[in-house]
Write a protein that holds these residues in place. Structure first.
Motif, PDB file in Angstrom:
ATOM      1  N   ILE A   1       0.936  -1.338   0.230  1.00 44.22           N
ATOM      2  CA  ILE A   1       0.012   0.125   0.001  1.00 44.22           C
ATOM      3  C   ILE A   1       0.905   1.314   0.147  1.00 44.22           C
ATOM      4  CG2 ILE A   1      -1.629   1.289   1.298  1.00 44.22           C
ATOM      5  CD1 ILE A   1      -2.991  -1.286   2.133  1.00 44.22           C
ATOM      6  N   ALA A   2       2.038   1.076   0.848  1.00 40.89           N
ATOM      7  CA  ALA A   2       2.904   2.424   0.854  1.00 40.89           C
ATOM      8  C   ALA A   2       3.722   2.728  -0.641  1.00 40.89           C
ATOM      9  CB  ALA A   2       3.966   2.203   2.157  1.00 40.89           C
TER      10      ALA A   2
ATOM     11  N   ASP B   1       2.735   5.825  -3.051  1.00 42.38           N
ATOM     12  CA  ASP B   1       3.949   6.708  -2.900  1.00 42.38           C
ATOM     13  C   ASP B   1       4.046   7.653  -4.226  1.00 42.38           C
ATOM     14  OD1 ASP B   1       6.148   8.060  -1.943  1.00 42.38           O
ATOM     15  OD2 ASP B   1       7.783   6.335  -2.496  1.00 42.38           O
ATOM     16  N   TYR B   2       3.113   8.681  -4.158  1.00 44.58           N
ATOM     17  CA  TYR B   2       2.992   9.627  -5.250  1.00 44.58           C
ATOM     18  C   TYR B   2       4.461  10.518  -5.330  1.00 44.58           C
ATOM     19  CZ  TYR B   2       1.198  13.636  -8.069  1.00 44.58           C
ATOM     20  OH  TYR B   2       1.155  14.623  -9.114  1.00 44.58           O
ATOM     21  N   PHE B   3       4.929  10.938  -4.149  1.00 44.65           N
ATOM     22  CA  PHE B   3       5.999  11.876  -4.125  1.00 44.65           C
ATOM     23  C   PHE B   3       7.146  11.453  -4.532  1.00 44.65           C
ATOM     24  CE2 PHE B   3       8.889  14.661  -1.947  1.00 44.65           C
ATOM     25  CZ  PHE B   3       8.490  15.835  -2.349  1.00 44.65           C
ATOM     26  N   THR B   4       7.660  10.424  -4.197  1.00 41.91           N
ATOM     27  CA  THR B   4       8.856   9.705  -4.706  1.00 41.91           C
ATOM     28  C   THR B   4       8.863   9.507  -6.227  1.00 41.91           C
ATOM     29  OG1 THR B   4       9.479   8.989  -2.631  1.00 41.91           O
ATOM     30  CG2 THR B   4      10.593   7.994  -4.512  1.00 41.91           C
TER      31      THR B   4
ATOM     32  N   PRO C   1      -0.773   6.289 -10.133  1.00 44.79           N
ATOM     33  CA  PRO C   1      -1.287   7.523  -9.524  1.00 44.79           C
ATOM     34  C   PRO C   1      -0.765   8.770 -10.300  1.00 44.79           C
ATOM     35  CG  PRO C   1      -0.446   5.899  -7.958  1.00 44.79           C
ATOM     36  CD  PRO C   1      -0.329   5.494  -9.263  1.00 44.79           C
ATOM     37  N   LEU C   2       0.423   8.616 -10.860  1.00 42.25           N
ATOM     38  CA  LEU C   2       1.107   9.865 -11.486  1.00 42.25           C
ATOM     39  C   LEU C   2       0.169  10.230 -12.913  1.00 42.25           C
ATOM     40  CD1 LEU C   2       4.865   9.386 -11.218  1.00 42.25           C
ATOM     41  CD2 LEU C   2       3.424  10.918  -9.872  1.00 42.25           C
TER      42      LEU C   2
END
Length: 277
Positions: free
Chosen positions: A203-204, A208-211, A225-226
């Motif tokens: 799940i993490a 993990d959108y930011f990384t 997600p991106l």
């Protein structure tokens, strides 16, 4: 036949639980039903609680080759990250819990301290490291930095304490090697912890959108997600809510699947140590 008598407390509790169940399930239902609505129906006021004329147009627009690549990237990165994190964390947790060597306490303290650091703190040195290795916009950049997850090592160390020392000593007397000891003795005992860690890690990594935003440059290396975020940002005048709901539903299916596959290990992991044998 005897009927169980329900007191006022039981009735009120059931009503509250039913209300909470509806409260938490409704957002998922709204996304699922909205994914079968066209834009004019999705933004209509008053809302259409159930799609009267369901359509697959959103999924037809969503399921394109580029979107399929985004989905593959997310699945591949999340699965590989989960596999590597569970492997390294279980080995490291076992070593920190059952082995005595100089600096073991200091090493564990460093891991605990690292848990308090937000990922943004190490992002700049990590970005330079990834750039110097030539890993930018590659799968390595999305997978390798997550391997030494401090929380995973901490969790598996706590589970490794449940391994009886007598079993390990008996294995030593029988001439059992370290890897064989870990595979045949430690691993079956800490399996609930690995199942719980697999859920947390998948799940993490999936969210993990930011990384993933920092370490990817091209459209083909984006994760789901991106990709969904870029679709939302590319809308010139208004968001296509039906399309975004279809993407959100598609993005949630792997996480639900992973939880259903590992839920038995997860519940065992939560209850370990609750009852003494």
């Amino acid at each position: 036949m005897k009927f169980k008598k329900f007191g006022a407390f039981n009735i009120i509790s059931m009503i509250i639980l039913a209300a909470l169940t509806i409260f938490f399930i409704f957002p998922f239902y709204w996304i699922a039903s909205g994914s079968f609505k066209l834009q004019d129906v999705a933004i209509a006021i008053p809302p259409e609680w159930f799609p009267m004329n369901p359509t697959l147009a959103n999924y037809e627009e969503l399921l394109q080759p580029l979107t399929g690549r985004w989905f593959f990237n997310s699945v591949f990165v999340s699965l590989m990250t989960t596999l590597l994190v569970c492997t390294t964390a279980s080995l490291a947790g076992y070593a920190l819990a059952k082995k005595r060597f100089p600096g073991v306490t200091l090493i564990f303290t460093i891991f605990v301290a690292a848990m308090a650091l937000p990922k943004q703190v190490i992002l700049i040195p990590l970005l330079r490291f990834i750039t110097e290795l030539g890993w930018m916009d590659t799968y390595q950049a999305l997978i390798i930095p997550a391997i030494g997850w401090p929380f995973g090592i901490f969790l598996m160390k706590q589970f490794s304490h449940s391994v009886p020392t007598e079993l390990l000593e008996s294995a030593d007397i029988d001439g059992c090697g370290e890897l064989k000891k870990f595979w045949h003795i430690v691993l079956p005992i800490v399996k609930p912890g690995i199942g719980a860690l697999a859920i947390f890690t998948f799940i993490a990594s999936w969210n993990d959108y930011f990384t993933q935003l920092v370490f990817t440059n091209t459209e083909t290396m984006k994760t789901l997600p991106l990709g969904l975020a870029s679709m939302a940002q590319s809308a010139e005048y208004s968001l296509n809510y039906g399309l975004l709901m279809a993407g959100a539903l598609l993005a949630s299916l792997p996480m639900i699947t992973v939880f259903l596959l590992f839920q038995s290990f997860f519940t065992q992991g939560v209850t370990v140590g609750a009852v003494k044998g």
